[in-house]
Design an enzyme around this catalytic site. Structure first.
Site, mmCIF file in Angstrom:
data_model
loop_
_atom_site.group_PDB
_atom_site.id
_atom_site.type_symbol
_atom_site.label_atom_id
_atom_site.label_comp_id
_atom_site.label_asym_id
_atom_site.label_seq_id
_atom_site.Cartn_x
_atom_site.Cartn_y
_atom_site.Cartn_z
ATOM 1 N N GLY A 42 0.822 -1.209 0.000
ATOM 2 C CA GLY A 42 0.000 0.000 0.000
ATOM 3 C C GLY A 42 0.855 1.258 0.000
ATOM 4 O O GLY A 42 2.011 1.236 -0.425
ATOM 5 N N ALA A 43 0.233 2.377 0.451
ATOM 6 C CA ALA A 43 0.879 3.698 0.368
ATOM 7 C C ALA A 43 1.361 3.902 -1.071
ATOM 8 O O ALA A 43 2.521 4.254 -1.319
ATOM 9 C CB ALA A 43 2.021 3.838 1.372
ATOM 10 N N LEU A 44 0.455 3.647 -2.000
ATOM 11 C CA LEU A 44 0.840 3.572 -3.408
ATOM 12 C C LEU A 44 1.315 4.926 -3.947
ATOM 13 O O LEU A 44 0.723 5.961 -3.665
ATOM 14 C CB LEU A 44 -0.340 3.076 -4.247
ATOM 15 C CG LEU A 44 -0.893 1.699 -3.863
ATOM 16 C CD1 LEU A 44 -1.980 1.275 -4.856
ATOM 17 C CD2 LEU A 44 0.195 0.645 -3.767
ATOM 18 N N HIS A 45 2.395 4.871 -4.718
ATOM 19 C CA HIS A 45 2.901 6.057 -5.418
ATOM 20 C C HIS A 45 3.012 5.703 -6.902
ATOM 21 O O HIS A 45 2.637 4.578 -7.313
ATOM 22 C CB HIS A 45 4.248 6.505 -4.831
ATOM 23 C CG HIS A 45 5.249 5.394 -4.702
ATOM 24 N ND1 HIS A 45 5.756 4.715 -5.778
ATOM 25 C CD2 HIS A 45 5.804 4.812 -3.610
ATOM 26 C CE1 HIS A 45 6.607 3.803 -5.378
ATOM 27 N NE2 HIS A 45 6.639 3.815 -4.054
ATOM 28 N N HIS A 48 4.405 2.286 -7.904
ATOM 29 C CA HIS A 48 3.466 1.153 -7.852
ATOM 30 C C HIS A 48 2.507 1.205 -9.038
ATOM 31 O O HIS A 48 2.175 0.179 -9.636
ATOM 32 C CB HIS A 48 2.610 1.217 -6.582
ATOM 33 C CG HIS A 48 3.372 1.051 -5.309
ATOM 34 N ND1 HIS A 48 3.565 2.072 -4.411
ATOM 35 C CD2 HIS A 48 3.957 -0.037 -4.770
ATOM 36 C CE1 HIS A 48 4.239 1.623 -3.379
ATOM 37 N NE2 HIS A 48 4.500 0.362 -3.565
ATOM 38 N N GLN A 72 8.032 -9.212 7.717
ATOM 39 C CA GLN A 72 9.248 -8.715 7.078
ATOM 40 C C GLN A 72 9.841 -7.486 7.768
ATOM 41 O O GLN A 72 10.784 -6.897 7.265
ATOM 42 C CB GLN A 72 9.011 -8.470 5.589
ATOM 43 C CG GLN A 72 8.075 -7.313 5.269
ATOM 44 C CD GLN A 72 7.705 -7.322 3.791
ATOM 45 O OE1 GLN A 72 6.918 -8.141 3.333
ATOM 46 N NE2 GLN A 72 8.266 -6.401 3.007
ATOM 47 N N GLY A 158 9.004 -4.539 -8.701
ATOM 48 C CA GLY A 158 9.798 -3.399 -9.151
ATOM 49 C C GLY A 158 11.294 -3.666 -9.032
ATOM 50 O O GLY A 158 11.766 -4.251 -8.044
ATOM 51 N N ARG A 198 8.725 5.342 1.569
ATOM 52 C CA ARG A 198 9.414 5.986 2.695
ATOM 53 C C ARG A 198 9.862 7.414 2.372
ATOM 54 O O ARG A 198 10.276 8.142 3.279
ATOM 55 C CB ARG A 198 10.606 5.143 3.136
ATOM 56 C CG ARG A 198 10.179 3.817 3.759
ATOM 57 C CD ARG A 198 11.311 3.080 4.427
ATOM 58 N NE ARG A 198 10.811 2.003 5.240
ATOM 59 C CZ ARG A 198 10.778 0.704 4.884
ATOM 60 N NH1 ARG A 198 11.230 0.344 3.706
ATOM 61 N NH2 ARG A 198 10.297 -0.203 5.693
HETATM 62 O O1 PAF Z 1 7.870 -4.880 -2.061
HETATM 63 C C1 PAF Z 1 6.962 -4.883 -1.217
HETATM 64 O O2 PAF Z 1 6.180 -3.966 -1.118
HETATM 65 C C2 PAF Z 1 6.845 -6.079 -0.268
HETATM 66 O O3 PAF Z 1 8.089 -6.562 0.098
HETATM 67 C C3 PAF Z 1 5.965 -7.197 -0.829
HETATM 68 C C4 PAF Z 1 6.584 -7.829 -2.080
HETATM 69 C C5 PAF Z 1 4.579 -6.661 -1.156
HETATM 70 C C6 PAF Z 1 5.802 -8.314 0.211
HETATM 71 O O4 PAF Z 1 5.203 -7.843 1.378
#
Ligand code: PAF
Length: 291
Positions: A42-45, A48, A72, A158, A198
């Site tokens: 999320g927090a798409l830019h 994405h 993670q 990406g 970020r």
């Molecule tokens: O790249 C990310 O945003 C994350 O590492 C992913 C691949 C969605 C896994 O949580």
């Protein structure tokens, strides 16, 4: 607007219905029932959105997952602070995605911490993995779950997260997963800063200083004709000029093995950089051919 789905059961139903409908109604030459997954936190830019628009161009049914995966994040990392902007994300995906899969943590991990995990092995302990122990095991575990839930034909990632792309590629090969991985080039601000969720933490002088990372990569790339040491020296010199940037690593790796190359290496390479600017940790990379 894309449909927002929060449960695994509903997502599976929708995908199954889509595959059935595509088989019945699709044109004979269409990629029948193709499902394309774009995993995100999320927090798409715009970076994405480029991934999703390439997914759209592949044809088929586009599923974007939005899940901030606790596995993670290390104990001292920014899990709680990580931006969560689902309404904005769904609106941004208008016309690009068919379904947004936005499960809760308890939907994804109903038994709490999973006892079974995918490990990235030694490749997951280098570079990003050295700074973020367990990070890639967390990434691979959630990506494997998403692959099992969605069963996509293609999954899109990406290039900015080059090591992530590498370990996911290894997982797909090692486990014979019937999924094609598509990799999309990094999207940059006008001054070269790679887009990242970020970046929103970078303010004032930190934002100005952050551009040094992409400048260092460009300086390194310009020296690619003069060998490994010249690339590293040119990139390092640019970073050393900016006291606000605290370097974590600057390395050249062989893209096939993701291992650091020897000084006399010639051939395709990736120049990787990671650094802290203020309290924000940034990564970036550039493809080179070292002569
Ligand atoms: O790249 C990310 O945003 C994350 O590492 C992913 C691949 C969605 C896994 O949580």
């Amino acid at each position: 607007m894309p449909v927002v789905v929060t449960t695994i059961a509903e997502l599976r139903e929708r995908i199954a219905a889509e595959r059935r409908a595509a088989l019945q109604d699709g044109p004979a030459d269409a990629p029948v029932g193709r499902v394309v997954l774009v995993p995100t936190m999320g927090a798409l830019h715009d970076g994405h959105l480029r991934l999703v628009s390439q997914a759209r161009d592949l044809g088929g049914f586009v599923v974007v997952s939005v899940f901030v995966n606790p596995l993670q994040f290390g104990p001292a990392e920014d899990l709680d602070r990580y931006p969560r902007t689902l309404d904005h994300d769904v609106a941004a995906l208008e016309g690009l995605a068919d379904v947004v899969f936005a499960p809760s943590a308890s939907e994804m991990y109903p038994n709490g911490e999973p006892a079974t995990r995918i490990t990235a092995g030694e490749a997951g302990t280098r570079f990003e993995g050295a700074s973020r122990p367990g990070h890639f095991d967390g990434v691979l575990t959630v990506v494997a779950k998403l692959f099992n839930i969605v069963q996509p034909d293609v999954a899109v990632f990406g290039q900015k997260d080059a090591q992530q792309v590498h370990v996911i590629g290894r997982m797909v090969d090692d486990l014979d997963l019937p999924i094609t991985i598509a990799v999309v080039e990094t999207v940059r601000e006008a001054d070269g800063l790679a887009l990242s969720s970020r970046n929103r933490y970078l303010e004032g002088d930190d934002r100005r200083a952050a551009v040094v990372l992409s400048q260092a990569l460009a300086a390194g790339a310009a020296a690619a004709g003069d060998g490994v040491e010249a690339v590293l020296a040119a990139a390092w010199e640019r970073i050393d000029d900016e006291p606000a940037v605290r370097l974590d690593y600057l390395v050249i790796v062989d893209p096939a093995s993701f291992r650091e190359v020897a000084p006399g290496y010639r051939g395709p390479a990736l120049l990787l950089v990671a650094a802290r600017v203020g309290s924000t940790r940034l990564i970036d990379n550039e493809r080179l051919t070292i002569a």
